[in-house]
Design a protein around this motif. Structure first.
Motif, mmCIF file in Angstrom:
data_model
loop_
_atom_site.group_PDB
_atom_site.id
_atom_site.type_symbol
_atom_site.label_atom_id
_atom_site.label_comp_id
_atom_site.label_asym_id
_atom_site.label_seq_id
_atom_site.Cartn_x
_atom_site.Cartn_y
_atom_site.Cartn_z
ATOM 1 N N VAL A 61 -10.785 -7.678 10.441
ATOM 2 C CA VAL A 61 -9.462 -8.098 9.997
ATOM 3 C C VAL A 61 -8.613 -6.857 9.782
ATOM 4 O O VAL A 61 -8.978 -5.960 9.026
ATOM 5 N N PHE A 62 -7.508 -6.807 10.504
ATOM 6 C CA PHE A 62 -6.549 -5.714 10.345
ATOM 7 C C PHE A 62 -5.280 -6.379 9.831
ATOM 8 O O PHE A 62 -4.553 -7.014 10.578
ATOM 9 N N GLY A 63 -5.110 -6.269 8.512
ATOM 10 C CA GLY A 63 -3.996 -6.985 7.901
ATOM 11 C C GLY A 63 -3.135 -6.054 7.099
ATOM 12 O O GLY A 63 -3.434 -4.863 6.953
ATOM 13 N N MET A 64 -2.056 -6.604 6.580
ATOM 14 C CA MET A 64 -1.181 -5.841 5.703
ATOM 15 C C MET A 64 -0.481 -6.830 4.789
ATOM 16 O O MET A 64 -0.156 -7.951 5.208
ATOM 17 N N SER A 82 4.841 -0.640 10.775
ATOM 18 C CA SER A 82 3.586 -0.621 10.010
ATOM 19 C C SER A 82 3.129 0.786 9.660
ATOM 20 O O SER A 82 2.345 0.972 8.738
ATOM 21 N N VAL A 97 -7.109 0.211 16.049
ATOM 22 C CA VAL A 97 -6.353 1.102 15.160
ATOM 23 C C VAL A 97 -6.862 2.521 15.388
ATOM 24 O O VAL A 97 -8.065 2.786 15.290
ATOM 25 N N GLY A 133 0.851 -1.181 0.000
ATOM 26 C CA GLY A 133 0.000 0.000 0.000
ATOM 27 C C GLY A 133 0.890 1.235 0.000
ATOM 28 O O GLY A 133 0.505 2.303 -0.451
ATOM 29 N N GLY A 165 -12.242 -5.648 6.575
ATOM 30 C CA GLY A 165 -10.911 -5.123 6.875
ATOM 31 C C GLY A 165 -10.410 -4.236 5.766
ATOM 32 O O GLY A 165 -11.120 -3.956 4.803
ATOM 33 N N LYS A 224 2.107 7.183 8.792
ATOM 34 C CA LYS A 224 2.523 7.233 7.386
ATOM 35 C C LYS A 224 1.667 8.241 6.618
ATOM 36 O O LYS A 224 0.487 8.427 6.943
ATOM 37 N N HIS A 258 -5.407 -8.994 -4.332
ATOM 38 C CA HIS A 258 -5.106 -8.413 -3.032
ATOM 39 C C HIS A 258 -4.965 -9.521 -1.982
ATOM 40 O O HIS A 258 -5.679 -10.513 -2.007
ATOM 41 N N ASN A 259 -4.027 -9.301 -1.071
ATOM 42 C CA ASN A 259 -3.738 -10.284 -0.029
ATOM 43 C C ASN A 259 -4.978 -10.787 0.726
ATOM 44 O O ASN A 259 -5.083 -11.969 1.040
ATOM 45 N N ASP A 302 1.139 2.287 11.461
ATOM 46 C CA ASP A 302 -0.194 2.384 12.064
ATOM 47 C C ASP A 302 -0.075 2.702 13.550
ATOM 48 O O ASP A 302 0.774 2.146 14.250
ATOM 49 N N GLN A 358 -9.916 -4.340 16.180
ATOM 50 C CA GLN A 358 -9.523 -4.851 14.863
ATOM 51 C C GLN A 358 -8.825 -6.212 14.992
ATOM 52 O O GLN A 358 -8.088 -6.636 14.109
ATOM 53 N N LYS A 394 -5.115 2.310 -0.942
ATOM 54 C CA LYS A 394 -4.104 3.133 -0.309
ATOM 55 C C LYS A 394 -3.497 4.104 -1.322
ATOM 56 O O LYS A 394 -3.084 3.689 -2.405
HETATM 57 C C1 J2J Z 1 -7.789 -0.034 10.070
HETATM 58 N N1 J2J Z 1 -6.802 -0.009 9.167
HETATM 59 C C2 J2J Z 1 -6.583 -1.123 8.460
HETATM 60 C C3 J2J Z 1 -8.386 -2.260 9.633
HETATM 61 C C4 J2J Z 1 -5.870 -2.686 7.129
HETATM 62 C C5 J2J Z 1 -6.461 -8.298 5.304
HETATM 63 C C6 J2J Z 1 -7.064 -7.110 5.542
HETATM 64 C C7 J2J Z 1 -6.512 -5.929 5.071
HETATM 65 C C8 J2J Z 1 -5.340 -5.936 4.356
HETATM 66 C C9 J2J Z 1 -4.788 -4.659 3.849
HETATM 67 C C10 J2J Z 1 -4.711 -7.141 4.140
HETATM 68 C C11 J2J Z 1 -7.352 -2.297 8.651
HETATM 69 N N2 J2J Z 1 -8.568 -1.113 10.306
HETATM 70 N N3 J2J Z 1 -9.173 -3.309 9.877
HETATM 71 O O1 J2J Z 1 -3.544 -7.222 3.468
HETATM 72 O O2 J2J Z 1 -4.676 -9.468 4.373
HETATM 73 C C12 J2J Z 1 -4.688 -0.470 6.962
HETATM 74 C C13 J2J Z 1 -3.473 -0.312 7.870
HETATM 75 C C14 J2J Z 1 -2.491 -1.321 7.280
HETATM 76 C C15 J2J Z 1 -2.773 -1.181 5.813
HETATM 77 C C16 J2J Z 1 -2.358 -2.374 4.992
HETATM 78 C C17 J2J Z 1 -5.277 -8.321 4.610
HETATM 79 N N4 J2J Z 1 -6.885 -3.230 7.819
HETATM 80 N N5 J2J Z 1 -5.681 -1.410 7.493
HETATM 81 O O3 J2J Z 1 -5.465 -3.637 3.904
HETATM 82 O O4 J2J Z 1 -1.387 -3.927 2.510
HETATM 83 O O5 J2J Z 1 -2.993 0.988 7.706
HETATM 84 O O6 J2J Z 1 -3.525 -4.673 3.385
HETATM 85 O O7 J2J Z 1 -1.144 -1.033 7.593
HETATM 86 O O8 J2J Z 1 -3.532 -3.030 1.489
HETATM 87 O O9 J2J Z 1 -4.195 -0.998 5.744
HETATM 88 O O10 J2J Z 1 -2.828 -2.246 3.688
HETATM 89 P P1 J2J Z 1 -2.774 -3.470 2.671
#
Ligand code: J2J
Length: 515
Positions: free
Chosen positions: A313-316, A393, A407, A179, A290, A412, A222-223, A395, A337, A421
């Motif tokens: 789901v809060f992922g990256m 991150s 979160v 992102g 997420g 960033k 996307h992941n 975040d 999250q 993003k």
């Molecule tokens: C707030 N911010 C969040 C959340 C991601 C699953 C879900 C999401 C991604 C993703 C992913 C958030 N609340 N629930 O890869 O496997 C923001 C944060 C984070 C960034 C990552 C997955 N969920 N975010 O969104 O690589 O800022 O992955 O660091 O696109 O999205 O973005 P990305």
């Protein structure tokens, strides 16, 4: 240091020394004629998926694509995406997973950086002609020897299977896109070992099994829909992955009915759109949300109005995944999250000097673990990682005694436009090329649906530019569509910090009244 960690991840069974291509062989053995994959035109069993991946792998080899090569893949949600990924995994060549809205600016960069030997596209998708984009890419990036078009030349990549040596399970299986915090997307190398763990453990957290039917509503490159647990986690569990051509309710809802979908993943604006068009979706058990912050008021509506459980789901793409668990108390599901997926995930929450904050205080999230990268591909990013290999991150989070994270913001300089993003500096650099822009800052403004929308704050030169002319410039420069500013505000000067950088926090506060 990193060798010791690697040894630990192997010893403790996170990394099992298997390639993704060989895992599909296991699944074909185990799940046989069960339906693996469904798209608008195809239904494929596990046996068929594996056989087709073998034939495509042989075809790729015949084209001269070899182990260690990289291929930029920009496909929508079609079965060929999955066949191609596994074909490349078996060859030991890695897909670089571009998103459908990417345009020349991003694709040229991805092809150049990865020295891609091939670029795979649909002919048209969502009203866009990818062939003309491919012509421009080929003209500018000499490494790209093949353009393969889904449903056309890609269908000819089909030969009798050949014996291929197994790639090294610790080698890169695929590249996801960052992102990003600055500039163009960075490449995130994910190994066979780490990505297999990513989707296996995700499938376990989501309690997937052979009766699970997963709908890929988000772009599968996307992941989140790919491996969290997504399409790959569903295949690991013996379920069925259904690929939707669009996440719009009029496409997704009939698919949920017809295919008896049990689980799907959306970003918060889509959750809102689905809620506003809610009908009964009796088969749906779990909605994962997420990619951006889900507001508690929206979270609260999901179970009563859609009749399914919610998982935040809060992922990256860089790695760390946080999930609320299916048996978590409802208040944690609605207001946090989630917590890290793996017992081997290490997290640190630090202040601006890098020191740990007191428990429960807000700070930047740093992380290290068995599926989190320790560096980007060919990119000097000293600020993205600590010397001991933690990913920064960007975040801002706080952690509850239960381990769940909330979160609360970010450090960033990025706009999270409903999950898409936008690296501010990239857009700003392009806008500085506009004749009527003396200076510019991209900032996020709160938006009821998107969460954040993008605003170009412009100090004009020779009269104020129009929003339309800013967008026109960015389209001409080949920027992805979601990077175009939603709004324009013209100001006399930008507020500066005492080191002379644009003070975006102050700017955002000044713009609070803007709607
Ligand atoms: C707030 N911010 C969040 C959340 C991601 C699953 C879900 C999401 C991604 C993703 C992913 C958030 N609340 N629930 O890869 O496997 C923001 C944060 C984070 C960034 C990552 C997955 N969920 N975010 O969104 O690589 O800022 O992955 O660091 O696109 O999205 O973005 P990305």
């Amino acid at each position: 240091m990193s060798e010791a960690l690697d040894a630990r991840y192997r010893a403790e069974g996170y990394w099992r020394g298997r390639t993704l291509g060989s895992l599909l062989r296991d699944w074909a053995q185990k799940y046989g004629m069960r339906t693996a994959l469904v798209d608008a035109t195809t239904r494929m069993s596990y046996v068929e998926l594996s056989a087709r991946a073998d034939r495509m792998a042989a075809g790729l080899v015949k084209l001269g694509i070899q182990r260690g090569d990289r291929v930029v893949v920009q496909l929508p949600n079609i079965a060929d995406f999955v066949v191609l990924c596994f074909a490349l995994f078996r060859v030991g060549a890695a897909p670089v997973l571009a998103l459908p809205p990417h345009r020349l600016n991003e694709i040229r960069h991805l092809c150049q950086l990865s020295e891609a030997v091939a670029y795979v596209i649909p002919s048209r998708h969502a009203g866009f002609d990818y062939r003309s984009l491919a012509s421009a890419v080929v003209a500018e990036v000499p490494s790209v020897r093949h353009v393969l078009v889904a449903g056309e030349s890609l269908s000819d990549v089909d030969e009798d299977p050949v014996a291929l040596d197994e790639p090294d399970p610790s080698s890169v299986a695929l590249y996801l896109l960052s992102g990003g915090t600055t500039g163009l997307p960075k490449l995130i190398p994910r190994t066979h070992d780490d990505y297999a763990y990513n989707f296996r453990a995700s499938a376990e957290v989501c309690e997937l099994g052979p009766a699970s039917v997963y709908l890929a509503a988000l772009p599968v490159a996307h992941n989140f829909p790919l491996g969290c647990p997504g399409v790959f986690g569903t295949l690991h569990a013996g379920g069925t992955a259904v690929l939707a051509s669009s996440p719009a309710p009029e496409v997704a809802f009939p698919l949920i009915h017809q295919e008896k979908v049990t689980i799907t993943a959306v970003v918060p604006p889509l959750a809102l759109l689905w809620l506003d068009n809610a009908t009964s979706l009796p088969s749906l058990r779990l909605l994962q949300v997420g990619g951006a912050k889900l507001q508690p008021e929206v979270a609260k509506r999901i179970t009563p109005e859609l009749g399914c459980a919610l998982q935040q789901v809060f992922g990256m793409a860089e790695g760390l995944l946080n999930y609320t668990r299916l048996d978590d108390p409802q208040d944690l599901v609605l207001t946090t999250q989630g917590r890290p997926m793996s017992p081997a995930d290490e997290i640190r929450i630090v202040d601006s000097s890098g020191d740990p904050v007191a428990p429960g205080e807000r700070g930047e999230l740093l992380t290290r673990g068995p599926y989190t990268i320790r560096g980007y591909f060919r990119s000097e990013q000293p600020h993205s990682f600590t010397p001991d290999g933690f990913y920064r991150s960007g975040d801002l989070v706080r952690q509850l005694p239960s381990g769940h994270l909330v979160v609360e913001g970010r450090v960033k300089d990025l706009i999270n436009r409903g999950g898409d993003k936008i690296a501010c500096d990239e857009v700003e650099n392009h806008l500085l090329g506009h004749p009527q822009v003396r200076d510019v800052a991209m900032v996020a403004l709160p938006d009821r649906i998107l969460g954040e929308r993008s605003c170009a704050v412009v100090v004009p030169r020779d009269g104020a530019p129009s929003l339309a002319s800013l967008k026109k410039l960015l389209i001409a420069q080949g920027l992805a569509t979601y990077k175009l500013p939603d709004q324009l505000v013209v100001v006399d000067a930008l507020p500066l910090t005492n080191v002379g950088k644009v003070d975006k926090q102050r700017l955002a506060a000044q713009l609070k009244g803007e709607r």
